[in-house]
Design an enzyme around this catalytic site. Structure first.
Site, PDB file in Angstrom:
ATOM      1  N   GLY A  70       7.125  40.754  96.632  1.00  0.00           N
ATOM      2  CA  GLY A  70       7.025  42.167  97.004  1.00  0.00           C
ATOM      3  C   GLY A  70       6.166  43.052  96.123  1.00  0.00           C
ATOM      4  CG  ASP A  99       6.713  36.004 102.507  1.00  0.00           C
ATOM      5  OD1 ASP A  99       5.742  36.274 101.762  1.00  0.00           O
ATOM      6  OD2 ASP A  99       7.184  34.848 102.616  1.00  0.00           O
ATOM      7  CE  LYS A 180      -3.169  33.820  97.803  1.00  0.00           C
ATOM      8  NZ  LYS A 180      -2.171  33.880  96.743  1.00  0.00           N
TER       9      LYS A 180
HETATM   10  C1  LIG Z   1       1.352  34.453  96.555  1.00  0.00           C
HETATM   11  S1  LIG Z   1       2.763  34.836  97.489  1.00  0.00           S
HETATM   12  C2  LIG Z   1       2.571  36.563  97.797  1.00  0.00           C
HETATM   13  C3  LIG Z   1       2.841  37.452  96.628  1.00  0.00           C
HETATM   14  C4  LIG Z   1       2.917  38.914  97.021  1.00  0.00           C
HETATM   15  N1  LIG Z   1       1.616  39.441  97.418  1.00  0.00           N
HETATM   16  C5  LIG Z   1       3.435  39.773  95.898  1.00  0.00           C
HETATM   17  O1  LIG Z   1       2.650  40.537  95.357  1.00  0.00           O
HETATM   18  O2  LIG Z   1       4.633  39.698  95.576  1.00  0.00           O
HETATM   19  C6  LIG Z   1       2.368  34.148  99.056  1.00  0.00           C
HETATM   20  C7  LIG Z   1       3.418  34.366 100.110  1.00  0.00           C
HETATM   21  O3  LIG Z   1       2.864  34.011 101.365  1.00  0.00           O
HETATM   22  C8  LIG Z   1       3.936  33.602 102.185  1.00  0.00           C
HETATM   23  N2  LIG Z   1       3.399  32.914 103.372  1.00  0.00           N
HETATM   24  C9  LIG Z   1       2.576  31.842 103.392  1.00  0.00           C
HETATM   25  N3  LIG Z   1       2.316  31.492 104.655  1.00  0.00           N
HETATM   26  C10 LIG Z   1       2.978  32.382 105.457  1.00  0.00           C
HETATM   27  C11 LIG Z   1       3.091  32.544 106.858  1.00  0.00           C
HETATM   28  N4  LIG Z   1       2.480  31.699 107.698  1.00  0.00           N
HETATM   29  N5  LIG Z   1       3.840  33.546 107.340  1.00  0.00           N
HETATM   30  C12 LIG Z   1       4.480  34.383 106.477  1.00  0.00           C
HETATM   31  N6  LIG Z   1       4.403  34.283 105.143  1.00  0.00           N
HETATM   32  C13 LIG Z   1       3.660  33.291 104.634  1.00  0.00           C
HETATM   33  C14 LIG Z   1       4.769  32.736 101.255  1.00  0.00           C
HETATM   34  O4  LIG Z   1       6.094  32.616 101.723  1.00  0.00           O
HETATM   35  C15 LIG Z   1       4.672  33.509  99.940  1.00  0.00           C
HETATM   36  O5  LIG Z   1       5.790  34.333  99.741  1.00  0.00           O
END
Ligand SMILES: C[S@@+](CC[C@H](N)C(=O)[O-])C[C@H]1O[C@@H](n2cnc3c(N)ncnc32)[C@H](O)[C@@H]1O
Length: 228
Positions: A70, A99, A180
């Site tokens: 988050g 997410d 990203k």
């Molecule tokens: C690097 S983390 C994000 C960190 C976030 N931006 C933060 O600042 O706290 C990547 C996130 O992408 C989510 N994610 C990856 N593929 C996804 C999808 N197809 N649908 C929803 N969430 C996804 C993962 O569950 C993970 O929590």
């Protein structure tokens, strides 16, 4: 003496974990995140890009994809809460976060839990947007990688394509999409698709993005063919 493949693999993994732990403990962004109350050091990636590109402004509708735990939503919320129009609390604007993992609630942020690739979840996101034009879509989604380069490239391209499609359907004509992606995983194809869709396209590698990581953010601004 051979330790056998399982033990070798365990030791290699353990060494990796120790080196990750060492880097993590000494990481200045981890310390900053603890000081500033952010749930992840990732907040400083968005902050640096935002300070350079002036993405987040009061009054905006913002969609945060791959939002857990988050920190990007926290940063966006802080920016919208800092609006002089909202001295009494709340935020001047809307943040919708999504997410597949659960996320601890953040005040004034609507959260949808589910997979962005799933049509049912997309429909929930669209219901939350409720016909409003979106100013900014930010995606830090990182699909689970298998280590098989071709399969991983396809997964990354797929989520980037879905973010591009969502942006095309919901952004204001002047809107922006920050996504990203990873160098070497169909990167040039993704940039090409951004160029077909946006008038300006730029790559961003904020300092908080670890040098070792091939992660790069692509920013597209101003739709070439906005919705009628
Ligand atoms: C690097 S983390 C994000 C960190 C976030 N931006 C933060 O600042 O706290 C990547 C996130 O992408 C989510 N994610 C990856 N593929 C996804 C999808 N197809 N649908 C929803 N969430 C996804 C993962 O569950 C993970 O929590």
């Amino acid at each position: 003496m051979s330790l056998g493949p399982h033990l070798n693999s365990f030791m290699a993994k353990n060494r990796f974990n120790q080196s990750w732990l060492h880097d993590h403990i000494n990481d200045p962004y981890v310390k900053l995140a603890q000081r500033d109350g952010y749930r992840a050091r990732a907040a400083y990636k968005l902050k640096e890009i935002d300070e350079q590109d002036k993405l987040i402004r009061p009054g905006q509708v913002i969609v945060d994809l791959g939002a857990a735990p988050g920190s990007w939503s926290q940063y966006a919320r802080n920016k919208l809460a800092a609006s002089p129009h909202r001295a009494g609390g709340g935020i001047d604007g809307t943040i919708i976060a999504l997410d597949m993992l659960p996320m601890e609630p953040i005040a004034d942020v609507t959260f949808i839990q589910g997979d962005f690739r799933d049509d049912v979840i997309l429909a929930q996101l669209e219901a939350a947007v409720d016909g409003r034009a979106v100013d900014l879509v930010i995606s830090d989604m990182a699909p689970n990688l298998s280590g098989v380069a071709v399969a991983d490239a396809a997964r990354i391209e797929h989520v980037c394509d879905l973010a591009l499609e969502f942006a095309q359907d919901h952004l204001t004509p002047q809107g922006a999409l920050l996504v990203k992606c990873f160098h070497g995983s169909g990167y040039s194809q993704i940039v090409e698709r951004f160029k077909q869709q946006f008038k300006t396209v730029a790559a961003r590698k904020p300092k908080a993005s670890r040098d070792k990581s091939s992660e790069t953010f692509i920013l597209g601004r101003v739709l070439k063919h906005p919705r009628a």
